[in-house]
Write a protein that holds these residues in place. Structure first.
Motif, PDB file in Angstrom:
ATOM      1  N   ASP A  19       0.819  -1.220   0.000  1.00  0.00           N
ATOM      2  CA  ASP A  19       0.000   0.000   0.000  1.00  0.00           C
ATOM      3  C   ASP A  19       0.847   1.263   0.000  1.00  0.00           C
ATOM      4  OD1 ASP A  19      -2.270  -1.557   0.028  1.00  0.00           O
ATOM      5  OD2 ASP A  19      -2.563  -1.427   2.198  1.00  0.00           O
ATOM      6  N   GLN A  20       2.031   1.179   0.581  1.00  0.00           N
ATOM      7  CA  GLN A  20       2.888   2.357   0.709  1.00  0.00           C
ATOM      8  C   GLN A  20       3.808   2.562  -0.494  1.00  0.00           C
ATOM      9  OE1 GLN A  20       2.765   4.588   3.274  1.00  0.00           O
ATOM     10  NE2 GLN A  20       1.022   3.408   4.056  1.00  0.00           N
ATOM     11  N   VAL A  21       4.130   1.490  -1.222  1.00  0.00           N
ATOM     12  CA  VAL A  21       5.194   1.617  -2.228  1.00  0.00           C
ATOM     13  C   VAL A  21       4.761   1.351  -3.664  1.00  0.00           C
ATOM     14  CG1 VAL A  21       6.898   0.910  -0.496  1.00  0.00           C
ATOM     15  CG2 VAL A  21       5.968  -0.799  -2.067  1.00  0.00           C
ATOM     16  N   HIS A  22       3.563   0.809  -3.892  1.00  0.00           N
ATOM     17  CA  HIS A  22       3.228   0.338  -5.238  1.00  0.00           C
ATOM     18  C   HIS A  22       3.207   1.452  -6.282  1.00  0.00           C
ATOM     19  CE1 HIS A  22      -0.833   1.683  -4.025  1.00  0.00           C
ATOM     20  NE2 HIS A  22      -1.069   1.790  -5.318  1.00  0.00           N
ATOM     21  N   ASN A  23       2.975   2.695  -5.847  1.00  0.00           N
ATOM     22  CA  ASN A  23       2.975   3.815  -6.798  1.00  0.00           C
ATOM     23  C   ASN A  23       4.197   4.721  -6.639  1.00  0.00           C
ATOM     24  OD1 ASN A  23       2.281   4.816  -4.328  1.00  0.00           O
ATOM     25  ND2 ASN A  23       0.587   6.088  -5.047  1.00  0.00           N
ATOM     26  N   LYS A  24       5.211   4.221  -5.931  1.00  0.00           N
ATOM     27  CA  LYS A  24       6.405   5.036  -5.678  1.00  0.00           C
ATOM     28  C   LYS A  24       7.678   4.423  -6.259  1.00  0.00           C
ATOM     29  CE  LYS A  24       4.723   7.161  -1.357  1.00  0.00           C
ATOM     30  NZ  LYS A  24       3.457   6.403  -1.204  1.00  0.00           N
ATOM     31  N   LEU A  25       7.632   3.156  -6.657  1.00  0.00           N
ATOM     32  CA  LEU A  25       8.821   2.471  -7.161  1.00  0.00           C
ATOM     33  C   LEU A  25       8.550   1.913  -8.550  1.00  0.00           C
ATOM     34  CD1 LEU A  25       9.915   0.497  -3.964  1.00  0.00           C
ATOM     35  CD2 LEU A  25      10.985   2.543  -4.900  1.00  0.00           C
ATOM     36  N   SER A  26       9.593   1.927  -9.382  1.00  0.00           N
ATOM     37  CA  SER A  26       9.464   1.439 -10.763  1.00  0.00           C
ATOM     38  C   SER A  26       9.718  -0.063 -10.817  1.00  0.00           C
ATOM     39  CB  SER A  26      10.446   2.186 -11.665  1.00  0.00           C
ATOM     40  OG  SER A  26      10.168   3.561 -11.682  1.00  0.00           O
ATOM     41  N   VAL A  27       8.888  -0.812 -10.114  1.00  0.00           N
ATOM     42  CA  VAL A  27       8.964  -2.270 -10.128  1.00  0.00           C
ATOM     43  C   VAL A  27       7.553  -2.814 -10.288  1.00  0.00           C
ATOM     44  CG1 VAL A  27      11.045  -2.386  -8.714  1.00  0.00           C
ATOM     45  CG2 VAL A  27       8.813  -2.376  -7.603  1.00  0.00           C
ATOM     46  N   GLY A  28       7.469  -4.077 -10.644  1.00  0.00           N
ATOM     47  CA  GLY A  28       6.167  -4.718 -10.757  1.00  0.00           C
ATOM     48  C   GLY A  28       5.850  -5.515  -9.511  1.00  0.00           C
ATOM     49  N   PHE A  29       4.569  -5.857  -9.354  1.00  0.00           N
ATOM     50  CA  PHE A  29       4.128  -6.616  -8.194  1.00  0.00           C
ATOM     51  C   PHE A  29       3.172  -7.721  -8.645  1.00  0.00           C
ATOM     52  CE2 PHE A  29       5.821  -3.678  -5.070  1.00  0.00           C
ATOM     53  CZ  PHE A  29       5.826  -2.466  -5.746  1.00  0.00           C
ATOM     54  N   ASP A  30       3.438  -8.936  -8.205  1.00  0.00           N
ATOM     55  CA  ASP A  30       2.539 -10.060  -8.439  1.00  0.00           C
ATOM     56  C   ASP A  30       1.844 -10.403  -7.130  1.00  0.00           C
ATOM     57  OD1 ASP A  30       3.168 -10.326 -11.083  1.00  0.00           O
ATOM     58  OD2 ASP A  30       4.705 -11.845 -10.752  1.00  0.00           O
ATOM     59  N   CYS A  31       0.513 -10.344  -7.122  1.00  0.00           N
ATOM     60  CA  CYS A  31      -0.222 -10.684  -5.914  1.00  0.00           C
ATOM     61  C   CYS A  31      -0.206 -12.192  -5.709  1.00  0.00           C
ATOM     62  CB  CYS A  31      -1.660 -10.171  -6.009  1.00  0.00           C
ATOM     63  SG  CYS A  31      -2.632 -10.506  -4.520  1.00  0.00           S
ATOM     64  N   LEU A  32       0.232 -12.626  -4.543  1.00  0.00           N
ATOM     65  CA  LEU A  32       0.288 -14.051  -4.220  1.00  0.00           C
ATOM     66  C   LEU A  32      -0.961 -14.524  -3.498  1.00  0.00           C
ATOM     67  CD1 LEU A  32       3.998 -14.309  -2.975  1.00  0.00           C
ATOM     68  CD2 LEU A  32       3.098 -14.677  -5.278  1.00  0.00           C
ATOM     69  N   GLY A  33      -1.872 -13.586  -3.213  1.00  0.00           N
ATOM     70  CA  GLY A  33      -3.068 -13.953  -2.472  1.00  0.00           C
ATOM     71  C   GLY A  33      -2.759 -14.184  -1.006  1.00  0.00           C
ATOM     72  N   GLN A  34      -3.629 -14.915  -0.340  1.00  0.00           N
ATOM     73  CA  GLN A  34      -3.436 -15.221   1.069  1.00  0.00           C
ATOM     74  C   GLN A  34      -2.833 -16.609   1.210  1.00  0.00           C
ATOM     75  OE1 GLN A  34      -7.105 -14.610   3.257  1.00  0.00           O
ATOM     76  NE2 GLN A  34      -6.803 -12.401   3.305  1.00  0.00           N
ATOM     77  N   ARG A  35      -1.534 -16.650   1.454  1.00  0.00           N
ATOM     78  CA  ARG A  35      -0.830 -17.915   1.614  1.00  0.00           C
ATOM     79  C   ARG A  35      -0.812 -18.318   3.095  1.00  0.00           C
ATOM     80  NH1 ARG A  35       2.846 -19.000  -2.583  1.00  0.00           N
ATOM     81  NH2 ARG A  35       1.938 -18.258  -4.535  1.00  0.00           N
ATOM     82  N   PRO A  36      -0.989 -19.591   3.386  1.00  0.00           N
ATOM     83  CA  PRO A  36      -0.890 -20.035   4.788  1.00  0.00           C
ATOM     84  C   PRO A  36       0.544 -19.892   5.290  1.00  0.00           C
ATOM     85  CG  PRO A  36      -1.065 -21.920   3.293  1.00  0.00           C
ATOM     86  CD  PRO A  36      -1.312 -20.702   2.464  1.00  0.00           C
ATOM     87  N   MET A  37       0.679 -19.396   6.522  1.00  0.00           N
ATOM     88  CA  MET A  37       1.992 -19.230   7.132  1.00  0.00           C
ATOM     89  C   MET A  37       1.959 -19.787   8.551  1.00  0.00           C
ATOM     90  SD  MET A  37       3.153 -15.432   5.793  1.00  0.00           S
ATOM     91  CE  MET A  37       1.647 -14.616   6.311  1.00  0.00           C
ATOM     92  N   LYS A  38       3.037 -20.401   8.949  1.00  0.00           N
ATOM     93  CA  LYS A  38       3.114 -21.068  10.241  1.00  0.00           C
ATOM     94  C   LYS A  38       2.886 -20.081  11.387  1.00  0.00           C
ATOM     95  CE  LYS A  38       6.146 -23.990  13.039  1.00  0.00           C
ATOM     96  NZ  LYS A  38       7.487 -24.634  13.122  1.00  0.00           N
TER      97      LYS A  38
END
Length: 274
Positions: free
Chosen positions: A142-161
């Motif tokens: 939310d803070q960086v997606h429109n501030k850096l010249s990189v792409g983003f792939d949404c991984l969705g909600q992954r289970p984490m320990k």
């Protein structure tokens, strides 16, 4: 009385560890340790360059924090690029590659150390990253997606320990980082073509169709080609201005009849001369 109140702060936490560290140590302890020292020196320098600080290191892991979310992500990008350059001369089996996770969250502060879910989430995100890749939490995105010249792939909600599922994003840094992150790139496309917005390739079809129509009209007698073009224009106007009242058939019929007569009459003198 001593103040036992727990101090908290909002901070950006970067966690990094070496992929396959145990395997690398088993294969070459001395070489792996030297590569780890070299990588840690690069990480410490790049973290400091972006106004961050190393919080802790143990084993093959590194934890750093940043006041700025943007600086944290930029630091992670540069870390992966520099380590990739360092290890480019090493055999593939012994190359040292880090996975990095970044989270923006609330942490507990104890002296120079930080604890809590803010740190734990960053550690779990690092486990989701590909070797040489970076995964960030939705709060970082939310803070960086429109501030850096990189792409983003949404991984969705992954289970984490031991962590409630949360949405995460993988950074893609163009062709090179896409390959590092495990994103296949079509062999017949350049990175710039793959980054092209959806729909650009689709717009080529109408263009080729238009060329085909132009070629077909060019092969017709000029009066017929002009008549067909004008007729199509009149039909289009009729359909867009009032399809419930059809009027185009009369002018179109006259135009086509005139074109046909002109074509026939234009050929008659040639037959007479022959």
């Amino acid at each position: 009385m001593p103040d036992d109140k727990v101090k908290r702060r909002l901070t950006t936490v970067l966690c990094a560890d070496v992929y396959g560290y145990s395997r690398l140590m088993e294969a070459d302890e001395a070489g792996t340790l030297e590569a780890l020292r070299r990588s840690r020196a690069a990480i410490a320098r790049l973290v400091e360059r972006h106004d961050g600080r190393i919080v802790n290191t143990w084993g093959d892991a590194v934890i750093a924090e940043f006041a700025s979310v943007v600086e944290a992500v930029q630091s992670a990008i540069e870390i992966q690029q520099e380590i990739s350059d360092q290890e480019s001369v090493a055999p593939q089996a012994s190359a040292m590659r880090f996975r990095i996770g970044i989270n923006l969250g609330d942490v507990m502060v104890d002296g120079t150390n930080i604890y809590g879910d803010g740190v734990n989430i960053a550690s779990r995100l690092q486990e989701l990253a590909d070797p040489g890749g970076v995964v960030i939490s939705s709060s970082v995105y939310d803070q960086v997606h429109n501030k850096l010249s990189v792409g983003f792939d949404c991984l969705g909600q992954r289970p984490m320990k031991n962590i409630a599922p949360l949405t995460s994003y993988r950074l893609t840094l163009g062709g090179q980082a896409a390959a590092q992150a495990g994103i296949p790139m079509p062999e017949n496309r350049t990175p710039s073509q793959s980054a092209r917005a959806p729909g650009i390739d689709d717009r080529r079809e109408p263009s080729s169709s238009t060329n085909a129509v132009s070629d077909w009209l060019g092969r017709l007698p000029r009066p017929v080609a002009v008549a067909l073009t004008v007729s199509a224009f009149l039909i289009t106007i009729n359909l867009f201005t009032g399809a419930h009242k059809i009027w185009f058939h009369w002018p179109v019929a006259i135009i086509l009849l005139g074109a046909a007569l002109r074509t026939v009459l234009g050929r008659r003198p040639e037959r007479d001369r022959s």
